[in-house]
Design an enzyme around this catalytic site. Structure first.
Site, PDB file in Angstrom:
ATOM      1  N   VAL A  44       0.900  -1.261  -0.230  1.00 53.38           N
ATOM      2  CA  VAL A  44       0.164   0.194   0.104  1.00 53.38           C
ATOM      3  C   VAL A  44       0.802   0.906   0.147  1.00 53.38           C
ATOM      4  CG1 VAL A  44      -1.834   1.284   1.345  1.00 53.38           C
ATOM      5  CG2 VAL A  44      -2.166  -1.533   0.813  1.00 53.38           C
ATOM      6  N   CYS A  45       2.054   1.189   0.924  1.00 51.94           N
ATOM      7  CA  CYS A  45       3.102   1.998   0.790  1.00 51.94           C
ATOM      8  C   CYS A  45       3.636   2.665  -0.778  1.00 51.94           C
ATOM      9  CB  CYS A  45       3.772   1.872   1.802  1.00 51.94           C
ATOM     10  SG  CYS A  45       3.025   1.670   3.698  1.00 51.94           S
ATOM     11  N   THR A  46       3.662   1.905  -0.870  1.00 50.55           N
ATOM     12  CA  THR A  46       4.239   1.410  -2.245  1.00 50.55           C
ATOM     13  C   THR A  46       3.801   2.908  -4.184  1.00 50.55           C
ATOM     14  OG1 THR A  46       5.374  -0.105  -2.693  1.00 50.55           O
ATOM     15  CG2 THR A  46       5.693   0.517  -4.287  1.00 50.55           C
ATOM     16  N   LEU A  49       2.906   6.655  -2.335  1.00 47.78           N
ATOM     17  CA  LEU A  49       4.221   7.338  -2.230  1.00 47.78           C
ATOM     18  C   LEU A  49       5.009   7.358  -4.148  1.00 47.78           C
ATOM     19  CD1 LEU A  49       7.264   6.967  -0.136  1.00 47.78           C
ATOM     20  CD2 LEU A  49       4.898   7.337   0.387  1.00 47.78           C
TER      21      LEU A  49
END
Ligand code: BEZ
Length: 209
Positions: A44-46, A49
């Site tokens: 999810v973080c990928t 960002l």
């Protein structure tokens, strides 16, 4: 203590992917978005960002600097940036703070032990040019944020900082606004010609320029 609306944004010095920064100096007279993500090399973080990198021109139009943070170190952030570019097609174009000692995370209360003892939650702080905190958001690790919503809130914050208005549910730039309760009807006739009083406490007008 939690950082709340109207507080001065706590200042700090930190290592980032763009070198060492002192936060308030880096921010200067701009608006800023400080946001945390739980962990590098996570799915999810990928996507998050990459989404923020794609929106950098939109943040710039709003005189807003963006800075990310996780408890991973800067060298990990830098290695992860290649993956983010691969997956999303967007090169990370804003600094990411490495916070392995959790100094900044503690200052901004980004670790919520009942969610995770060690990882930051998905926090967002919008900070005004006078360094006051104007918005806080907390999302769980499982839910990626809607960064368009962040732009929408910044539009509202910037408009309502300049004019005695507020913005209704689902408002977006260009939509009608609500005249502030501190504005008399006489003043409203001058400042917001053609306004409509749907109720004595709900007066609607065109968005001021
Ligand atoms: C994610 O970004 O997908 C994620 C972050 C923390 C824990 C698990 C997943």
């Amino acid at each position: 203590m939690a950082v709340r609306l109207g507080h001065d944004a706590p200042d700090f010095t930190a290592e980032t992917t763009h070198g060492t920064i002192r936060f308030c100096k880096w921010k200067g007279n701009s608006w800023a978005v400080l946001f945390s993500h739980p962990k590098d090399f996570t799915p999810v973080c990928t996507t998050e960002l990459g989404a923020v990198a794609a929106l950098k021109p939109e943040f710039e139009k709003r005189n807003t600097k963006v800075i990310g943070l996780s408890v991973d170190p800067v060298d990990s952030h830098l290695r992860w940036e290649d993956d983010i570019n691969d997956v999303t097609g967007h090169k990370v174009n804003f600094p990411m703070i490495g916070d392995p000692d959790r100094k900044v995370a503690a200052l901004y209360d980004m670790i919520h032990p009942n969610a995770s003892d060690t990882l930051t939650v998905r926090s967002v702080f919008v900070i005004a040019p006078d360094n006051k905190v104007k918005l806080t958001l907390t999302y769980p690790a499982s839910t990626g944020r809607n960064f368009q919503e962040l732009l929408r809130v910044i539009d509202s914050l910037q408009l309502t900082a300049r004019h005695s208005v507020s913005t209704p549910a689902d408002w977006k730039h260009g939509d009608d606004v609500i005249i502030g309760g501190n504005v008399s009807n006489e003043e409203a006739k001058r400042k917001f010609p053609g306004f409509v009083a749907k109720k004595p406490y709900l007066r609607v007008a065109k968005q001021p320029k």
